[in-house]
Design an enzyme around this catalytic site. Sequence first.
Site, PDB file in Angstrom:
ATOM      1  N   GLU A   1       0.846  -1.183   0.000  1.00 35.05           N
ATOM      2  CA  GLU A   1       0.000   0.000   0.000  1.00 35.05           C
ATOM      3  C   GLU A   1       0.889   1.244   0.000  1.00 35.05           C
ATOM      4  O   GLU A   1       1.950   1.266   0.631  1.00 35.05           O
ATOM      5  CB  GLU A   1      -0.900  -0.012   1.237  1.00 35.05           C
ATOM      6  CG  GLU A   1      -1.888   1.139   1.292  1.00 35.05           C
ATOM      7  CD  GLU A   1      -2.762   1.127   2.530  1.00 35.05           C
ATOM      8  OE1 GLU A   1      -3.898   1.614   2.455  1.00 35.05           O
ATOM      9  OE2 GLU A   1      -2.295   0.630   3.582  1.00 35.05           O
TER      10      GLU A   1
ATOM     11  N   LYS B   1     -10.189   0.458  -2.050  1.00 34.11           N
ATOM     12  CA  LYS B   1     -10.197   0.070  -0.632  1.00 34.11           C
ATOM     13  C   LYS B   1     -11.517   0.447   0.035  1.00 34.11           C
ATOM     14  O   LYS B   1     -11.959   1.591  -0.027  1.00 34.11           O
ATOM     15  CB  LYS B   1      -9.023   0.737   0.081  1.00 34.11           C
ATOM     16  CG  LYS B   1      -8.865   0.354   1.539  1.00 34.11           C
ATOM     17  CD  LYS B   1      -7.661   1.062   2.147  1.00 34.11           C
ATOM     18  CE  LYS B   1      -7.451   0.707   3.608  1.00 34.11           C
ATOM     19  NZ  LYS B   1      -6.292   1.427   4.190  1.00 34.11           N
TER      20      LYS B   1
ATOM     21  N   CYS C   1      -4.788  -3.584   3.518  1.00 35.53           N
ATOM     22  CA  CYS C   1      -4.441  -3.134   4.866  1.00 35.53           C
ATOM     23  C   CYS C   1      -5.582  -3.300   5.876  1.00 35.53           C
ATOM     24  O   CYS C   1      -5.851  -4.398   6.345  1.00 35.53           O
ATOM     25  CB  CYS C   1      -3.939  -1.693   4.796  1.00 35.53           C
ATOM     26  SG  CYS C   1      -2.957  -1.190   6.238  1.00 35.53           S
TER      27      CYS C   1
END
Length: 280
Positions: free
Chosen positions: A50, A127, A167
């Site tokens: 990321e 995301k 993440c």
Amino acid sequence: MSDRHAILTPFRVSALQMVSTPERERNLDEAGRLIAQAAGEGAQLVLLPEYFCFMGHREADKLAIRETYGDGPIQRFLADSARRHRVWIIGGTLPLAVTTPTPDHARVLNTTLVFDPEGVERARYDKIHLFNFEKGSESFDEARTIRPGSEVCVFDAPFGRVGLSVCYDLRFPELYRRMGDVALIVVPSAFTYTTGRAHWETLLRARAVENQCYVLAAAQGGTHENGRRTWGHSMLIDPWGEIVGQRSDEGPGVVTGDIDRARIDEVRRSLPAWRHRVLR
């Protein structure tokens, strides 16, 4: 391509660990060096972390390098690297401009793009879960500068289906159940040192065990020029929850290992938890 037609020979994958800076071009040069190293180790698929392309001094700094979906120096770098090295590249995340349903000039999408060995884009994931953390001097709120995505994304690779996540998504197991039957889950990340030390390995191994698939995690790892410290420990985990390979220290590097369909079949045959699911 369905898993029924996936190749049965081991498929080599690499996770890149980086300590990204506020300079985009310097980050792209470093990513290019690590991609070449992974390809030299025989990797057929390479995962970047990321924010591989940019870690600014302030959260809003990413707005200055956002790209329009379909073109831009970061997107061209990913496509060119995939084509040059003849590998699949999962491009960590990059900031894309928000254009729909209405433009949002104060925020970006934190987006993963996938390119095949021809340099053709094959998947996109924005995301979904945005990190928020307050402890002592540490304060993060991604929602200030990032608009969340809403769609689960899975794509077909030569060895089977691959589920995309980023993440903070790692803390939400329902996302991974929505992916269905996958051979690999990828988790490009920038876990803080505090949260990574506490939960990183536990969460990654849990996702591998409960979905009986491989998990490949590429992390930021070290002290960045903006003062942030990230946990690192990029790794590959097999469907039994065993760590196949791991970078045990901070700093840039490559973790390489194999995706073995026979191992997935063995685990699911001996403990058929995937088949025993009742609540969907």
